[in-house]
Structure formats: C-alpha cells, structure tokens
Design an enzyme around this catalytic site. Structure first.
Site, PDB file in Angstrom:
ATOM      1  N   HIS A 377      -6.017  -0.762   6.020  1.00 43.20           N
ATOM      2  CA  HIS A 377      -5.171   0.222   5.344  1.00 43.20           C
ATOM      3  C   HIS A 377      -5.693   1.643   5.412  1.00 43.20           C
ATOM      4  CE1 HIS A 377      -2.094  -2.222   3.325  1.00 43.20           C
ATOM      5  NE2 HIS A 377      -3.003  -3.169   3.308  1.00 43.20           N
ATOM      6  N   LYS A 572       3.030  10.308  -6.022  1.00 40.89           N
ATOM      7  CA  LYS A 572       2.131   9.354  -5.379  1.00 40.89           C
ATOM      8  C   LYS A 572       0.766   9.579  -5.998  1.00 40.89           C
ATOM      9  CE  LYS A 572       3.308  11.126  -1.368  1.00 40.89           C
ATOM     10  NZ  LYS A 572       3.455  10.481  -0.089  1.00 40.89           N
ATOM     11  N   ARG A 573      -0.207   8.685  -5.677  1.00 37.99           N
ATOM     12  CA  ARG A 573      -1.548   8.922  -6.197  1.00 37.99           C
ATOM     13  C   ARG A 573      -2.003  10.339  -5.835  1.00 37.99           C
ATOM     14  NH1 ARG A 573      -4.397   4.589  -8.521  1.00 37.99           N
ATOM     15  NH2 ARG A 573      -6.099   6.067  -8.706  1.00 37.99           N
ATOM     16  N   LYS A 578      -3.739  13.570   0.433  1.00 34.02           N
ATOM     17  CA  LYS A 578      -2.277  13.579   0.280  1.00 34.02           C
ATOM     18  C   LYS A 578      -1.764  15.009   0.037  1.00 34.02           C
ATOM     19  CE  LYS A 578      -2.059   8.812  -1.548  1.00 34.02           C
ATOM     20  NZ  LYS A 578      -1.170   8.091  -0.607  1.00 34.02           N
ATOM     21  N   THR A 690       4.699   4.376   1.983  1.00 38.18           N
ATOM     22  CA  THR A 690       5.946   3.613   1.887  1.00 38.18           C
ATOM     23  C   THR A 690       6.930   4.356   0.995  1.00 38.18           C
ATOM     24  OG1 THR A 690       4.894   2.291   0.168  1.00 38.18           O
ATOM     25  CG2 THR A 690       5.084   1.293   2.351  1.00 38.18           C
ATOM     26  N   LYS A 694      11.169   4.801   0.782  1.00 40.37           N
ATOM     27  CA  LYS A 694      12.002   4.639  -0.409  1.00 40.37           C
ATOM     28  C   LYS A 694      12.918   5.841  -0.587  1.00 40.37           C
ATOM     29  CE  LYS A 694       8.318   1.963  -2.332  1.00 40.37           C
ATOM     30  NZ  LYS A 694       7.015   2.100  -3.003  1.00 40.37           N
TER      31      LYS A 694
END
Lengths: 853, 853
Positions: A377, A572-573, A578, A690, A694
């Site tokens: 991952h 998101k986290r 990110k 992901t 969505k």
C-alpha cells in the site's frame, strides 16, 4: 424431533426462512415488539429512537442470520476454494442501512417503522460508526468484503474487534483534540458473539528441542509463556441482490481460565487477576497511525494474536472437510495479506505445518507460498513496517527461529542465482543488519507469497522500480502485479446518494438497480449528456445533496455556507504527502487577493465575475495524535477559517470550513455534496486513493495531481473531465535533489502567503514555523513550492468551467460545461467498482470461482 | 398501532403473557430453536449442552421478563413504600433451576428438553455460579431478595456486577492456590443489560463555595475530577408461587464518552484511553476478604460508585412519581445497609438533598435518618471498617466535609446530653483521632440510621454491651434491635434436596409446596416421628444424598468415601474464629488414638463398636488469599488427609476430605448429604451463621458452640436434638485474660496432637509452627485449648446416638435415635425461613406492606 436430527451431519442450514420480517409489515412489527420486550427488556410505551434502532437491528439481524447460516452450509457443501482477507482494519461505518439495501428490505422497514411511530432516518442515526480503521486501507477492506458477498464468492474477512475505534476528533480553539471512541457503549446488534469459538494464543515462553517418540525425529517445542483466548465475533456481510452472506470474523481477546502453574507458583492472586485483565487489552485499541508505525510491543501482540487465531481457525475448517490431506490445502485456500500487518501469518502457517502437523519443512513451505499473496500500500520507505529482532524474539521465540530459517533458505537461493553479490543479499535479506537489528516485514511478505500487488497502475509500476526492485531481479517480474482499487457502489452510490442512484436506475430502465453489481452499465448515461432536462435533474440532485452537506456543516461547526457556491472539498487523513497545506495556502492566497481587490475598490460582484467565483473550502480528516506537522496543518486551516468566516467584507465569496471528526457516516454526506474534490498528493506518494473514486462516482469533479488512481480515472473519464496539475512522479527525485543542493524557490504568490502567516493574522506565527521552514529551509520534500502556482492556475481554469452558478437555476452555461462533465465522469466510473477488483483478484491471484447460487 | 399508544403514560406492562413457554412443550421448543438459530447463531444440528443451556435460559428469561415488567408496572401504580437492600455482595449461585422452580416450569422444561434430546440435569450443570460474594453476608443478601419477591414485597437489591467472582480455589500439594473466576466468559443470559440506564459518578476534584444567583444562599460545588458511568444490569428475581418479580440491579462501571477538558488539555491520547479503560476496573474484582478489610483505594471507589449510582437511581424513581415532594421521601423509601460497606450512602443522600436539591441541612438530615437502617454483622473489632481521612478526602472531598458536619452536629448533641464527658465524645466520634486519622464507618452508620440490628439474638445483645455500648447510652436501647437471619427454603430445601422436599409435601398433603412460603407448617412433621416407615424413607433420602456427595468427593478429590459412614462436615470460610483448626486437631487425635488401639491389637470391628464409629471428616471453604493462618489450616487438613486416607490399616474407619472450591452449587450437594455439621466458632464471635440453618433444614444434626444462631436453633428444635459443647460467651474475656497472665493449659490430648504435628508426619512441622504457637505461646485467642476436650466428649456422645449404621438398613436404633432427631430438627426449623426475617424487617424496621396481587 430434533433428537433424531442431532445425529445427522452438522453441515445443515437453518429451519427458518427470513422472508417474513423483510417483506411483511406484520411480521416485522411482531418481531420488533418481541425484541423491545425481551431482548431489550423495555416496553413499547417508552421505546425511544435508540431502543427502536436496537429492536430494528435485532430484527434485521435475525433475518440476516438465516442467509448467513445457509451460505455457510452452501460453502461447506460446494467445498470450493475460499479466500480469506486478512486486514488489521475494517472501516465498516454503519451497518443497518447497508443491510436494508442489500436485503432489499428498506421500504418494508421504513413503512413498518412509520406505523410504529418512528422515522427510519432518525432510527438510522442512532447507530454508532464501526470505526475500526484509520482511513483508506481499512475502508478498502470494508468495500472488498461487500463485493465478495455481492459477487457470490466464498470469502471471509479476518480482523480484530477493537473496543475503541479510531479516536473522535474535536476541534478546540483550532486544535485537534483526540477523545477515545468507546463505540460499544451500547451492545452491538451486528456482532454475533461466538463464545463457543475460542482459540488459545500464546506469547513469550521458550523453545526447546525434543524427539518424536515414534519417529525419533527432532522437533521444536514452544512452551511456557502467557496464554490469551481469541473469541470470535462474527459480522454477517450480506451481498446485494443475492442471498450470499459471507462472514467477517473479528477476534476479541479474553482471559483464559486455564490454570497456569508458572504464573500461580508465585501465589499472588492480585497479580494473576491483573494478568487476566491485561489479556483483554490486546483488542482494546486500534492504533491511530496512518502510514507510519509506532513500534509498540502491544501492536506486535495484536498482529500475532490476530493472525494466529485466524490461521488456526482456517486450518481447523480445512481439516473438518479434508483431514490431513495437506496436498489439497493450497487448492482450497487463498489468503490475502492487506499490507504487511498480517505478515506473521506466513510464519504461523509454516509453524503449524512443521511443528504441530509434522510436515517436512520444504513441503510445508511450498504450500505456504502457494497460499499467500500480499498487497502493498505504500512506496514511502518511512511507512514500511519493521520489528526489532529482540522484541520479536522475546514475544515469539519460535517464530523468530522460523523467520531466520526462511531467510537462510531464501538467501541461499539468491546466492546460487547471483553468486557473490553480497550487496544484493544485504538488500533483500529479511533481516536488516542495523541498530536495532530488525525484521523487514515487506521482505518477509514477498518471500512468503506467490503474488505481490500494488493498488493502482502507477503505484504498481513504482514499487517494481523502487522499493522492490531487487526482488523483481530475484523472483522475476511476473510475481508483481497490479489490481487497481475500487469502491462498493452499494454504499457509495445507492446508500450515500439515493436520489442520484434512483435517477440512474430510471434512465437505465433498471428498477432493481442491477447496475450496482454491473457498474459498466453506467456508460449508457452518456446518451443523455445533451438532454437539458436530464442535466437539470442531475444538477438539482447535486444541489439537494449540497443542502444536506450545508446542514451538516451548520450542525457541526455553526458556520453557514450558501449551497449555491462551489463546494471545494478535501477530506482524508491529514498528512504532509496528501498536501492539505498546499490547499490551505491557496485558500490564504485567495483571501489575500480578494482583500487586495476590495481595498482597490473592486466590488464583490466584479470579483465574482472577473476574478474569483464564490466558494466554500471544506476540509476534514484526522491527524495521527503524535504527528505534529499534520496537527499544525489542522490548526492553520481552522485559524484561517476563523479569520475568513468572520470577515464581513468577504461574505459568501469565501468560507473555510473544517468539519470535525470525519468518518464514514460523514463521508456519506460530504461525498455526494461536493462539486469539486482535491486529490493533490505529491506525485508518486499516494498509492491509489479511493475517495477520488467516491467523489467522481457521485458527480463531483476532481482537481488532482498525476498520482495514484487519478491516472486511471483520467484514462476512464477523459482528460477533459478532470483538472490535473503539478509535477510528475518522474521529476520528483530530481526536484528534491535540486531543493537540497540549489535551494527552494518560493514564488511570489507563495511568499505572500508565508508573510501573511508570519504577520500573525492567523495567530501566533511560531505555531506554524515548522510548516513554513520545512518548505523554505528543509528541502520541501513534498514539493509544495513547485506545485503551488500550478495549483492556482488549475483553480482559475476550473472556476471558469463552473461559472456563475449562484442562484440561477437556468444557468445553461453551468449545465453544459460543468454538469456535463459530471455526467460523463459518472458514466465512465464503472471500472472503479470494487466488484471489478475482486474479480481481478479472484482470477489473477486467488484462482477462485463464484459459488453457484 | 403503537404510534397511538406511545403518547400514553409510560407505566404500562407488556403486551405479552409468559404462559406459553412455561407450560407448553411446543411453545418451549419453538422458542428454544429460535434462540439457537438467532440469539446464538448456531443450528440445531450442532447444538451442544452449553448451547442448550443458553437457549433454555434465554427462553426462561423471556418469560421471566413478562412478570418482571408487570411487577414494575404494579409497583409503580400501587406506589407504596419500597425497600432497597444495599449489599456489596450477592452470592446468588446458579439462576436457572431456581427460576424453573419459582416459575413452576421445571416439569415442562425437563420434558421439552428430553424431546429435543437433552437432559435437564446436564444442561443445568453448564451454568457458572454467580459467585459475587465471599460467604455468609453475600448469601444472606441472595436469600433476602428471594424472600422479598416470594412474600410479594416491593424490594430491590443494589450491588455491583463484578467481572470476577470470588476466586476459584485449587488445592496443589495441599496448598490453596487462587485462580481468577472469570465467570462471564460466556454471555450471561440472566443479566439484562440496561444500557439506557447510565448514571455518572464522579471522583476526586475539589470543592468550592458559590452563591445561588436566585436566593443568594451559599452553596458548595464539587467540581473537576474523574467521571465514570454506572450502567445498570438487572437480574429479575422471581418469587415462588407468585408473579411478583423484583429486580436485583448490579452496576457495571463503564467509561464515559464525555469530553473532559482537564484530562485532555494534556493532549495525551494514550493516557486518555488508559483512563477510560481504568474506569471498567472499578467493577472488575470482588475483594476476596471475609471479615477483614484491606483498605485499598479501589475498594473505597467501588463502595462510592455503587452507593452513588444506587442513590441517584432511587431519587430519580422517587421524583418520577413525587417530584420534589421530599416530605414524602421517607414514607416511600426504606434503605437497608448490609454491613458498613454502603455507609457512604448516608452521606451521598445528604449531599443530594443539600447540594443538588437545595434542602436545608436539618430538614435533609431528618429525612436521611428516617430512611436508613443498618445491619451489623460482627462484634470483632478487627473486622470493623475504617477509612483514612486522607484517602477519603482525596477521593471524595465534598463527602469528607459532610461527614465532618454530621459528626459536629452529632457530637454537639452528645455534649448537650452528657456535658463534659470528653472520653465519651472521643469514643462515639465518627472520626478516630489516631494515626492515620480515620472515619469509623460503623459509627457513621449508626448516627445516620434510625435502626441498627444484629443478626441473631446473642449477637444483638453482645453489640449493645460491647462495641456499641456508648451508642446505646446516647441513643437509648430502642434504636438497637435484632433480626435473626434466615435462609430461603426454595433453594435450600426444594432445589437442593428435591426428594426430601417431595416427601414433606406428600406428608403435609401440600402438592403445591405451599409450605415453602409458610415454613411453620413443617411443625406438622412431628406427628410422623414415631412412624418407622416414614423414618426409613427419610433416612433413605439422606442416604441417596450422601451417595451424591460421595460422587462429588470422588470427582473433585479422587477420594472414595463409603456413604454408610457418618459424614461429619465443616464447610464455610476458613477463619481462626470459625475454628477449623479445632476440628482438624480432633481428627488428628482420633487418628492417633485409632493407630494406638490398632497397635495394641484391638480389631477394627472392636474399635468401631467400642471406641469410634466409621466416619468421613469433610472440610471445605476458602481462605482469604492474604490470610496466612487460614491457609495454614487448609494445608494441615489436606496433609492429614494424605496420611489418613493412604493408611491401609485405617480403611473406612476414617477419611479426611477437603472439597476444593466450596461454592453455592457445591453447598447444594454437600448440605443435604451431611449427617453432622460443625458450627464451632469461639463463643461470641460468629454473628449468626446461616449454614447451620441449611444443614438442620436438610435433616443434618449440628455439633456446635453456644454461639450465633445456634442458640436459637437450640431453642426451636430442642436441646436434645443438637450437640452443644464449649465455653460460653460470658467466659471468653476472662479466659483470654487468664491465657495471657497465667498461661495456656494444653491438655494431654491436645499435647499429643501437637507432638504428632511436630514429629513431621504431616510434612514439615515449621509450616504449622504459627498455628501451634498461637495457641501455646500467644494467648490462644480463640480458646482452642479450653474447648478441645469438650469437643472430643461431644463427639463421643453423638457417635453413640448415630450408632453403627454401617450397612444395616434396618438399624432401628439409628432410626429411633438419630433419624428421629433429624425429623424433629426439620419440623422445628420453620422459624429460620428468610421469609420470616423479611417480615420482621418489613414490620419493625422498614414499615412496608406486601403488594396486593
């Protein structure tokens, strides 16, 4: 009656059918009342929404159990190959609405509840999220078990039943505060306690050699130590439009009542009670880390506890049908390792075969490597799991021996193939000869698996050329493959966005929503893309969803956002890679620029028309409690929000919102309510993502970097329907090198942002010092400086496309440009159903077929 | 349908009746199967005895809930005075058989289970004991709640739902080894989790003074600290031959999800999770101490947690019907304190009234003292509870203030009444001015109650003349009263001894066993005392019960005892004052004497005829883990057993058995299986004893001292039917004084015993040194030396009465002497029903009436 039946074979289903409570109001209501009065020991006259939720879920649970029992029977009788998905996290969210949808019982339940005086939506709200995961990895596992059931596979999940889910996030004075999520305060109707399934798991102790009295063969005995019981809690996973109902088995740690002489010789009763109580702590806490490891002994205990219980359970089930016919083992069983967390399963199965079942080492190893496959991952080396040899050897002395033996055999093979390449041996060795000497879990997982996959094309390519390059050399490239992640459209379309799902069903002439298990059908939506009436209906559903999101924002933050503005979301986290910091810097820049324009006498209307349309920047996500930089980003977002939202000049031009405690239930509201979402990781860092899928499936457009699954989303929906920007993965190494040796270039725009922060308008600038210095002085590892202006440009571009939607329902410009892209996105998202992933895993990795129904 | 009903008042019963599953096999079996397939998620084809137990108990539980709900409705509607019995221990034992008997559903259940292929006895054996108590005090509370229901009172028990019951005792190499009793390993069907009933309980923090903004009055605020939730678990208590089903509410400690700034400011997530987890530890362990206190902070936390939750629950219920009409409070509520453990309830109610409800101090105190009554259980000063002021003040700062205020007011009154008697003030003060300064809980309980009772006549007299003498002077003697303890004949006759209960029902012409709630009827048995046929049936039931006990002994110790010999039993907590050492010394003496006779050539037959009949000395009981002397006694008993039982010369003449892990379930086998039982405490030390009552009610004779309830048993059954011996309570002080100043006289017989022990035949004599030295050199506090020869003489006497029963079924001598006494005992035990106690409490202390049915 049953006395005769009892002598029969035990592989029978139930004596009941579940149709009653699912389709008949009378049956539902009777069961509801019975559960209120007996299970809950309450009465109908003081039945509140919580009790109604419990009675409803117990009623649905009873029905689910029928399918669940029959599925187990069918699986046992057909005796095909099964897959077991081992994941330390299953971020399931709520179960009831999902069950109602998959059992096709939502309407009957809703109208029964109405008759009983309850509102289904209120009742659904009573359920706490099963937040047994940090983020994407855990949610992926949840989507996968849904697809395994819906696609009629025989596939179980195995995990841990944490008493505490991921912490609840509160925002106090702009700071993230973590509070424990004791989600089991009320009993959990979706968990079936299987007290009869108890598996002893040992820790510590010592190893000695003995000889088999019959064969004279030497054998290793692992003795002494501490024993804990793994007790099964089963969560039935109903498939959609099928009776197939798989099982998610989560283990609870419980004390054993067995008599342990070594412990009791001391004679200290208080100590022995304390030891028993400690047993339960193994499954008490989900570690709140995402993409970094904390290296705590309890975490390793969790991992071994979980894989040991799961493996013994799997072997026991195999032996029930196949005795000791080990040659069939790999034909009957596939085990997928979700990340390296379950890597000890490889060692445990080898131990079961060699030490407990008496197989020869090589024979055992041959079976083991056929059984396991490993999903990677991350390519970030700091996120790769390692365990100190000392710790592992103390906790699991026999396992460490086996790891050394596995490694010795493996390195001997490498040495034969590449004689004398000692550097190679050092790089691929399962043992890292360092301080402290450690076990590299990813290496062990690769050595013990027959397939290794990444989770998006770009990511799968990257691992072959970076972190696992040497293994490709040793094993050949065929061992490495890709399965791009996916999401379940049952939860992420039908459940989260019922109106859009209904519109699609209508247009596809598909009243039973069969497209939800055949998501390629969405393609047919393309034919309506020039139908204005259709586009208007589409847009108005989005608007309704935005109103819902605006309500959530009002409830949780007390900020009012106008649903006509562009909802620009990043949830998101929180993680440097990110790049929420990139986003909030751009927001700050936008704010400064608007203020500048206003100070120059430009009117709000003119700003909207010529410069910036109105928008709300909506953030959400948790930071790992020990991750200072991520928490700093949260603080900055909130402080910027305080300033912007309270600036009377700004009005609706800009709002900045941080929705606290982002979780699955909130995602079900936020996702359908977004116009635009941000997936802006530094290229090459996000394995897949992901949430991008969505959002796109719910008609939101994406602004993103060329990273993770954004690449394939672009390929599927077309480059014109996504807003890509930023440096590419192939440039990252070079840019980082340049930052260090030539310095970081801060553009004029970014410099303005930094000086605004440093001016103190968002509070004490020292609090953001590390964030700015990381970019300015410490090499800007995540390339914020390189991508900032590109990000601003992408926004300018997309705002033109969005247009001046505000208040004008007949804004055909918006319809023809933005909404059309939205429809085309959705129409081409079929590929990202987790059903497709599961089919790929089934065919390429597990070699299993669906059950015949 | 229900939507209309929901608007009605909430005090309604259920919509169902329970008759189906209790009386119809079909209904039972349908429910059984449903529970197997849904509640347990198993199937009928692999349903084992454990699953059958769970399905049966869930079925019975459902039925019980109907009565339970209807009783609550009735109690609410009739709105009479209620009693709350606060006990830190409820030693309930198993629930299922008791429920079947009280619901009159045993036959239907048995035959339904037979049809389903199960045996009721095997199914009953699956239930773990609810061992939430140490000994007599906890078992008394269990008998009382049974009587409250059976006599149609509105009376609830309040206690704690310990995760760990009293430890399990194992005997290893003669030593007691304690292992934790994790009795909730399987879910407990008899516990109804009331997750909706959650009461916050606070600890620590600080007190400050504030002013009521409306009245300007000063008021104390207790703030900060640590918050834990008390969550109710309810155990329905069915009455016998009545629908009245009271509630036993046991609290579970659970973490609160509330946001605690003081805790989270530190920002340490791990710490805050740990704090939440610690919350549960409050109800994890039952302290395994009997008649001595360990003074641990957690114990005080347990006490406050329990009384606070209970009081708030009681006040909440009162306010539902009576709002703030506090004048009615004492007319509606009586609270009985079982020992001093719940004494803080007095302080907590005063705090609720004054701090939370705004009552004036004096008004509040007047109500408080009318509400509470206190049962004392000991005259031994070492067993009187005290808490250091420091500890109490830190844990409960506001409560300590209130205690000081209560004490100040009380001492002011005393000073008025007895001006200048400073010694008296010091003796009665609630605060002991010592190191450490302590709160005397018994003094506080007396000051805060309107009645104080002892538990047997002798004991109630003794407390007035010894430990509470000064309080009698202050309050007058009417405040002090006696309620002699009792036992429930449902469990201790009908359930434990079904054959004897049936014979009695037959002879009393009472097919519905009404005598079980009117135990005085047993008197009618006297008319059969000369009927040989009756005596033979009586004796043969005893023999059957002895066979059952012999089987238990064989299973648990592997010792074979001949059921025809005299079974001489002493089962109870091991404690010096209970004098198991006196008993085992006598056993040793017997052994030595037999060996001597054998060595003189006397034959075994002759020994039996002229000297000693054959007998088995059967011991059982747990020692507190930290009580060295008690553990030494256990070790000696077991070592004597090892020698005697393995001595081939001795054969059946003597066996010495220690049954490990004595508990309620074992008592149900041991009690009916005994010929003789020992209640031989040093006179004046045993408050009452209740096992003496159980044995006598089951036709066993008693050897005992003139102590506790032995006195009243003698009065009731007649001196000729009990074997009394030993020095009387009034001599104890003088004898102890003599021991110290004139030395202890060791008789020849006892000296022989000591030298045998010191010779090492029972293992290393050093291990028994403290036991012998305590008698020989340290004042023989428990008067073993004084009573030893008297004890031997009593045995000689009773053996003559027992006769040579061995093997001869027509031994009319035994029938006419021993069995007749047995019948006369039982016939006159009516007084010792706990129903009689409860009636006395109701009338003399609580002033409540039974509910009209």
């Amino acid at each position: 009656k049953y006395s005769q039946l009892k002598v029969l074979d035990s592989n029978k289903g139930t004596t009941q059918t579940n149709q009653g409570v699912l389709t008949s109001k009378d049956a539902f209501e009777e069961s509801f009342v019975r559960h209120v009065e007996t299970t809950l020991a309450r009465n109908m006259y003081n039945c509140d929404n919580l009790a109604a939720y419990q009675a409803t879920s117990n009623t649905i649970r009873d029905a689910l159990l029928i399918d669940w029992a029959n599925t187990q029977q069918k699986q046992t009788i057909q005796d095909g190959k099964r897959v077991y998905y081992l994941s330390l996290e299953f971020l399931m969210g709520r179960a009831m609405d999902n069950a109602l949808i998959n059992l096709n019982s939502r309407d009957n339940t809703k109208s029964s509840l109405t008759e009983l005086g309850f509102n289904l939506e209120d009742v659904l709200e009573q359920e706490p999220d099963a937040a047994l995961g940090n983020g994407g990895l855990g949610r992926l596992a949840a989507c996968f078990v849904d697809s395994l059931s819906s696609k009629n596979y025989s596939g179980w999940g195995y995990g841990l039943n944490y008493q505490y889910g991921i912490f609840k996030q509160k925002i106090v004075d702009g700071y993230q505060i973590e509070t424990p999520d004791y989600w089991l305060k009320y009993s959990n109707p979706w968990e079936i306690m299987r007290n009869e399934i108890q598996i002893p798991v040992d820790f510590y102790g010592y190893v000695y050699e003995d000889h088999d009295p019959n064969t004279g063969k030497a054998k290793k005995i692992w003795a002494g130590g501490e024993r804990v019981l793994a007790v099964a809690a089963d969560f039935p996973i109903p498939g959609f439009n099928t009776d197939n109902t798989n099982n998610l088995r989560l283990w609870n740690a419980k004390p054993t009542n067995e008599f342990d002489f070594t412990k009791f010789n001391a004679g200290d009763y208080q100590q022995s009670v304390a030891a028993q109580q400690r047993a339960e702590s193994i499954t008490s806490v989900l570690y709140p880390n995402d993409n970094f490891e904390s290296g705590k002994e309890l975490r390793l205990k969790q991992q071994y506890f979980w894989v040991s219980a799961s493996l013994h359970d799997i072997v026991r089930r195999f032996k029930k049908n196949h005795k000791n016919n080990w040659n069939k083992f790999a034909d009957q069983i596939a085990i997928q390792l979700n990340d390296t967390h379950p890597t000890l399963a490889i060692v445990e199965l080898q131990r079961i075969f060699v030490d407990l079942e008496g197989l020869e080492w090589d024979k055992a190893w041959e079976i083991v490597t056929k059984v396991f496959a490993y999903t990677n991952h991350t390519v970030m080396s700091e996120a790769l799991e390692k365990w100190p040899v000392d710790l592992l050897g103390r906790l699991l002395p026999r396992h460490l021996e086996i790891i050394y033996d596995i490694n010795f055999n493996f390195l001997s093979d490498v040495e034969k193939k590449f004689p004398g390449d000692r550097d190679l041996l050092g790089r691929v060795s399962v043992i890292e000869e360092n301080h402290p000497k450690s076990v590299r879990m990813a290496s062990l997982a690769i050595v013990g698996s027959h397939k290794v996959n990444g989770v998006a094309e770009l990511h799968s390519e990257l691992i072959k050329t970076t972190i696992f390059k040497d293994f490709v050399k040793v094993f050949g490239k065929d061992k490495f493959t890709n399965v791009t992640n996916g999401i379940t459209p049952r939860r992420w379309l039908r459940q989260a966005n019922p109106k859009l799902a209904a519109l699609i069903a209508e247009k596809l002439n598909d009243p039973n929503y069969e497209y939800l298990t055949n998501l390629g059908s969405l393609k047919k939506l393309e034919q309506f893309v020039n139908d204005d009436e259709f586009l208007k209906r589409w847009d108005s559903i989005k608007f309704d969803n935005k109103v819902k999101l605006a309500n959530l924002i009002k409830e949780t933050t007390n900020i009012e956002v106008d649903p006509t503005v562009l909802f620009d979301v990043q949830v998101k986290r929180i993680h440097e890679y990110k790049r929420q910091q990139l986003n909030i810097f751009a927001v700050i820049y936008r704010y400064l620029r608007i203020k500048e324009l206003l100070s120059q006498g430009v009117s709000v209307e003119e700003i909207k028309l010529k410069h910036y349309i109105s928008k709300a920047s909506i953030f959400g996500g948790k930071a790992a409690p020990g991750y200072y930089m991520a928490k700093t980003i949260i603080h900055l977002i909130n402080k910027v929000g305080d300033v912007v939202n309270n600036d009377p000049e700004i009005g609706n031009l800009l709002k900045v919102v941080f929705v606290p405690d982002y979780n699955v239930s909130k995602a079900e509201i936020i996702t359908p309510g977004s116009d635009l979402s941000n997936h802006i990781s530094t290229a090459g860092t996000e394995a897949s993502g992901t949430s991008n899928m969505k959002f796109a499936l719910n008609g939101g457009l994406i602004i993103g970097t060329v990273d993770g699954a954004n690449v394939e989303i672009t390929r599927e929906i077309g480059e014109e329907n996504i807003f890509l920007f930023g440096n590419l993965a192939e440039s990252v190494e070079e840019l980082r090198h340049k930052h260090i040796f030539e310095g970081v270039h801060i553009s004029e725009t970014l410099a303005k942002v930094f000086s605004a922060i440093e001016s103190g308008i968002f509070g004490n600038p020292d609090e953001y010092r590390a964030l700015i210095d990381g970019i300015r002085y410490h090499g800007d590892y995540y390339l914020v400086s390189d991508d900032f202006d590109l990000f601003l440009q992408a926004h300018t571009k997309l705002e033109k496309v969005f247009g001046h939607h505000g208040g004008d329902a007949n804004d055909t410009d918006h319809l023809h440009k933005w909404v059309k892209k939205s429809v085309l996105s959705v129409a081409n998202m079929g590929f990202f159903s987790s059903d497709r992933c599961i089919d790929e895993y089934a065919e390429d990795i597990w070699n299993i077929e669906p059950l015949s129904q």
